[in-house]
Design a protein around this motif. Structure first.
Motif, PDB file in Angstrom:
ATOM      1  N   LEU A  72       0.505  -0.825   0.143  1.00  0.00           N
ATOM      2  CA  LEU A  72       0.340   0.004   0.039  1.00  0.00           C
ATOM      3  C   LEU A  72       1.029   1.595   0.152  1.00  0.00           C
ATOM      4  N   LEU A  73       1.963   1.397   0.757  1.00  0.00           N
ATOM      5  CA  LEU A  73       3.186   2.262   1.083  1.00  0.00           C
ATOM      6  C   LEU A  73       3.531   2.309  -0.823  1.00  0.00           C
ATOM      7  N   ILE A  74       4.012   1.505  -1.127  1.00  0.00           N
ATOM      8  CA  ILE A  74       4.577   1.959  -2.749  1.00  0.00           C
ATOM      9  C   ILE A  74       3.436   2.391  -4.042  1.00  0.00           C
ATOM     10  N   HIS A  75       2.427   1.683  -3.347  1.00  0.00           N
ATOM     11  CA  HIS A  75       1.102   2.067  -4.240  1.00  0.00           C
ATOM     12  C   HIS A  75       1.234   4.008  -3.862  1.00  0.00           C
ATOM     13  N   TRP A  76       1.028   3.993  -3.170  1.00  0.00           N
ATOM     14  CA  TRP A  76       1.329   5.649  -2.423  1.00  0.00           C
ATOM     15  C   TRP A  76       2.034   6.737  -3.181  1.00  0.00           C
ATOM     16  N   VAL A  77       3.679   5.970  -2.671  1.00  0.00           N
ATOM     17  CA  VAL A  77       4.293   6.556  -3.526  1.00  0.00           C
ATOM     18  C   VAL A  77       4.198   6.670  -4.796  1.00  0.00           C
ATOM     19  N   TRP A  78       4.131   5.576  -5.604  1.00  0.00           N
ATOM     20  CA  TRP A  78       3.719   5.608  -7.071  1.00  0.00           C
ATOM     21  C   TRP A  78       2.993   6.328  -7.733  1.00  0.00           C
ATOM     22  N   MET A  79       1.829   7.053  -7.091  1.00  0.00           N
ATOM     23  CA  MET A  79       0.499   7.547  -7.312  1.00  0.00           C
ATOM     24  C   MET A  79       1.083   9.528  -7.038  1.00  0.00           C
ATOM     25  N   PHE A  80       2.423   9.518  -5.731  1.00  0.00           N
ATOM     26  CA  PHE A  80       2.899  11.039  -5.620  1.00  0.00           C
ATOM     27  C   PHE A  80       3.748  11.065  -6.967  1.00  0.00           C
ATOM     28  N   ILE A  81       4.704   9.595  -7.930  1.00  0.00           N
ATOM     29  CA  ILE A  81       5.490  10.348  -8.830  1.00  0.00           C
ATOM     30  C   ILE A  81       4.881  10.556  -9.925  1.00  0.00           C
ATOM     31  N   THR A  82       3.628   9.555 -10.056  1.00  0.00           N
ATOM     32  CA  THR A  82       2.601  10.025 -11.607  1.00  0.00           C
ATOM     33  C   THR A  82       1.873  11.315 -11.114  1.00  0.00           C
ATOM     34  N   ALA A  83       2.086  12.243  -9.964  1.00  0.00           N
ATOM     35  CA  ALA A  83       1.126  13.190 -10.009  1.00  0.00           C
ATOM     36  C   ALA A  83       1.756  14.374 -10.493  1.00  0.00           C
ATOM     37  N   ILE A  84       3.422  14.059  -9.865  1.00  0.00           N
ATOM     38  CA  ILE A  84       4.111  14.756 -10.191  1.00  0.00           C
ATOM     39  C   ILE A  84       3.943  15.190 -11.955  1.00  0.00           C
ATOM     40  N   PHE A  85       3.377  14.332 -12.423  1.00  0.00           N
ATOM     41  CA  PHE A  85       3.828  13.993 -14.108  1.00  0.00           C
ATOM     42  C   PHE A  85       3.010  14.388 -14.863  1.00  0.00           C
ATOM     43  N   ALA A  86       1.458  14.123 -13.615  1.00  0.00           N
ATOM     44  CA  ALA A  86       0.453  14.297 -14.649  1.00  0.00           C
ATOM     45  C   ALA A  86      -0.415  15.343 -15.472  1.00  0.00           C
TER      46      ALA A  86
ATOM     47  N   ASP B 249      -2.525  17.450 -14.896  1.00  0.00           N
ATOM     48  CA  ASP B 249      -2.637  18.830 -13.953  1.00  0.00           C
ATOM     49  C   ASP B 249      -2.573  18.077 -12.491  1.00  0.00           C
ATOM     50  N   SER B 250      -1.251  18.846 -12.442  1.00  0.00           N
ATOM     51  CA  SER B 250      -0.447  18.376 -11.390  1.00  0.00           C
ATOM     52  C   SER B 250      -1.418  18.767  -9.968  1.00  0.00           C
ATOM     53  N   PHE B 251      -2.257  19.878  -9.943  1.00  0.00           N
ATOM     54  CA  PHE B 251      -3.281  20.297  -9.351  1.00  0.00           C
ATOM     55  C   PHE B 251      -4.086  19.191  -8.838  1.00  0.00           C
TER      56      PHE B 251
ATOM     57  N   ALA C  84      -4.291  16.490  -9.438  1.00  0.00           N
ATOM     58  CA  ALA C  84      -4.048  15.077  -8.921  1.00  0.00           C
ATOM     59  C   ALA C  84      -2.618  14.987  -7.373  1.00  0.00           C
ATOM     60  N   PHE C  85      -2.789  16.265  -7.045  1.00  0.00           N
ATOM     61  CA  PHE C  85      -1.892  16.833  -5.475  1.00  0.00           C
ATOM     62  C   PHE C  85      -3.112  16.557  -4.842  1.00  0.00           C
ATOM     63  N   LYS C  86      -4.471  16.933  -5.127  1.00  0.00           N
ATOM     64  CA  LYS C  86      -5.689  17.275  -4.345  1.00  0.00           C
ATOM     65  C   LYS C  86      -6.056  15.747  -4.085  1.00  0.00           C
ATOM     66  N   PHE C  87      -5.683  14.644  -4.785  1.00  0.00           N
ATOM     67  CA  PHE C  87      -6.234  13.536  -5.153  1.00  0.00           C
ATOM     68  C   PHE C  87      -5.174  12.690  -4.033  1.00  0.00           C
ATOM     69  N   LEU C  88      -4.648  13.260  -4.178  1.00  0.00           N
ATOM     70  CA  LEU C  88      -3.361  12.611  -3.213  1.00  0.00           C
ATOM     71  C   LEU C  88      -3.231  12.744  -2.168  1.00  0.00           C
ATOM     72  N   LEU C  89      -3.483  14.236  -1.639  1.00  0.00           N
ATOM     73  CA  LEU C  89      -3.838  14.128  -0.312  1.00  0.00           C
ATOM     74  C   LEU C  89      -5.449  13.761   0.142  1.00  0.00           C
ATOM     75  N   ALA C  90      -5.885  13.632  -0.616  1.00  0.00           N
ATOM     76  CA  ALA C  90      -7.146  12.973   0.270  1.00  0.00           C
ATOM     77  C   ALA C  90      -7.020  11.901   0.709  1.00  0.00           C
ATOM     78  N   LYS C  91      -5.942  11.051  -0.430  1.00  0.00           N
ATOM     79  CA  LYS C  91      -6.200   9.873  -0.383  1.00  0.00           C
ATOM     80  C   LYS C  91      -4.810   9.294   1.180  1.00  0.00           C
ATOM     81  N   SER C  92      -4.407   9.992   1.168  1.00  0.00           N
ATOM     82  CA  SER C  92      -3.344  10.495   2.510  1.00  0.00           C
ATOM     83  C   SER C  92      -4.095   9.884   3.917  1.00  0.00           C
ATOM     84  N   TRP C  93      -5.837  10.972   3.990  1.00  0.00           N
ATOM     85  CA  TRP C  93      -5.696  10.812   5.020  1.00  0.00           C
ATOM     86  C   TRP C  93      -6.500   9.760   5.117  1.00  0.00           C
ATOM     87  N   TYR C  94      -7.145   9.005   4.309  1.00  0.00           N
ATOM     88  CA  TYR C  94      -7.912   8.126   3.913  1.00  0.00           C
ATOM     89  C   TYR C  94      -6.458   6.911   4.356  1.00  0.00           C
TER      90      TYR C  94
END
Length: 486
Positions: free
Chosen positions: A117-131, A133-135, A137-147
């Motif tokens: 699960l943590l590796i998947h989160w790291v990969w999401m972070f990487i894909t968010a950088i190159f998304a 629309d990064s803004f 993507a990072f909103k989504f990543l933030l929501a995923k983080s608190w879940y």
């Protein structure tokens, strides 16, 4: 945390309450958004969370079935009161861990499922950088983080034994039973009309899919909870009656994925009992892979393109099911319309995808007009309606395979725990967790449900409790082995 409480100046809370009350008043006057009146309540909840975050955690569980979606605008919404509670609990948990780092158990954090699960989160972070629309993507990543933090790590910190598991069960079960009863009563007043199903589920659920799926995911835990009480006891009778209510609620939710999930869960129950999970998973992969290859090869899927005039929304349940098989149901064909767009998007960016939460802004230019339906305008701004395809589109092959591995490993883990557990209570809990997780994966074939407070919460909590149970069974077995060799 205890040192923090001793030095906390509670007079500050009074000043904070006054400041936030004034701020809430002016915010409502300026914006017209009345939800800002909840700011003083938020201050109280934060103070309560700092003083006793466990109480706030169980309060959050109680409100999961009762939360309602509040829209600030067409593109900005939140779930009240759960999302503010989740965010607050995340912050309090981080403070707690900083003050007591040792509460993070090495055995838990290093468990293969948590590592995945943590590796998947790291990969999401990487894909968010190159998304694209990064803004977004990072909103989504933030929501995923608190879940992740609240429903996995905080859950593991609080629910460590059967006593707290029972408490968590009742805090979710009671309001969920209430929503089921009131929905059935209101739907009865509408003659259980298929065309009206979304009316009685509001305001507690966005639509009938969310309602039906939450009832479905929770049913295994009701069966498990029955084992806590003696036959003939009031609570056992209540749980037995609730099972019937939940099944009736699921049927009248008119959600095809839920009916399929229940059928497969009934079959999978015997697969677990027979300890045949591995061959069953291999067979399942081969079947799904064969189906995908058959329709993709030589573009055979084009043979099923719908007749625009005849592919409509059907107001009758029987007609709806019949139209599904005849490829004349608008909701089913709309899914295929988006799935084709998703495949086209994947072919364009196969490795990293378009980035988290970037499907909706980009998919329409990749669609095939032959599969358009009356609902292809997508006013709900919903996504692809298949979570595995969503991973492929937004996080590329790496994200897809990571989630697939999480899927397969979590089901295998349930079987392993059941096989190694020596007590019936551990075996029963393993079955309940595995069947709930399985039905989530089945539902994800036709919906995108992980990033929702009602369903994502149950899914991530189940994964956390699966790991907790695995560690408990291992510890118990090691203890018995030492005693037998002593």
């Amino acid at each position: 945390m205890n040192n923090f409480l001793k030095t906390f100046d509670y007079s500050l809370l009074s000043w904070a309450m006054l400041a936030f009350t004034l701020l809430a008043f002016f915010a409502v006057q300026v914006t017209g958004i009345v939800v800002f009146y909840l700011l003083p309540v938020a201050v109280i909840l934060v103070a309560l969370s700092v003083y006793n975050f466990k109480a706030t955690y169980f309060m959050m569980l109680f409100f999961l079935p009762l939360s309602t979606e509040f829209f600030f605008s067409k593109s900005l919404a939140t779930d009240l009161p759960t999302e503010p509670l989740i965010i607050g609990l995340m912050l309090v948990y981080l403070m707690y861990v900083l003050s007591k780092p040792y509460v993070v158990e090495k055995k838990f954090i290093s468990h293969p499922l948590i590592v995945l699960l943590l590796i998947h989160w790291v990969w999401m972070f990487i894909t968010a950088i190159f998304a694209d629309d990064s803004f977004v993507a990072f909103k989504f990543l933030l929501a995923k983080s608190w879940y992740y933090i609240v429903f996995i790590f905080l859950t593991a910190l609080i629910i460590k034994n059967e006593s707290t598991a029972r408490k968590a069960f009742w805090f979710i079960f009671i309001p969920l039973l209430f929503t089921a009863v009131q929905t059935l009563f209101r739907h009865y007043q509408l003659d259980f009309a298929f065309s009206e199903i979304n009316t009685p589920v509001v305001p507690f659920f966005r639509n009938h899919v969310s309602y039906g799926t939450m009832l479905t995911l929770f049913i295994p835990f009701i069966f498990y909870a029955r084992s806590w009480y003696n036959k003939g006891s009031f609570l056992r009778i209540l749980l037995n009656a609730s099972i019937l209510i939940f099944f009736i609620g699921i049927y009248f939710s008119y959600t095809r994925a839920c009916l399929l999930a229940l059928l497969l869960a009934a079959i999978y129950y015997f697969i677990i009992k027979l300890k045949a999970t591995v061959p069953a998973l291999i067979a399942g992969l081969l079947i799904v892979g064969g189906i995908v290859y058959h329709f993709a090869n030589d573009n055979r899927f084009m043979l099923f393109s719908p007749d625009f005039e005849q592919t409509v929304y059907h107001g009758n349940w029987e007609e709806h099911i019949s139209a599904t098989y005849q490829f004349q149901d608008a909701s089913s064909m709309e899914r295929i319309y988006r799935w084709i767009a998703g495949i086209n998007m994947f072919q364009e960016k196969p490795l990293m995808g378009y980035g988290p939460n970037n499907f909706y802004p980009t998919y329409k230019r990749h669609t095939v007009s032959a599969f358009e339906t009356y609902i292809s305008d997508n006013e709900e701004r919903s996504t692809i309606h298949n979570y595995y395809l969503l991973m492929l589109v937004e996080q590329g092959l790496v994200g897809f395979f990571l989630f697939l591995i999480i899927t397969l490993y979590s089901l295998y883990l349930g079987q392993r725990i059941y096989s190694k557990a020596q007590s019936d209570r551990h075996k029963n809990m393993a079955i309940a967790l595995t069947l709930s997780i399985l039905m989530m994966y089945v539902s994800l074939q036709l919906s995108d449900l992980v990033e929702t407070d009602k369903l994502g919460s149950l899914y991530f909590m189940s994964l956390a409790l699966m790991v907790r149970l695995d560690l408990s069974v291992k510890s118990e077995n090691e203890k018995k082995l030492k005693e037998s060799t002593a």
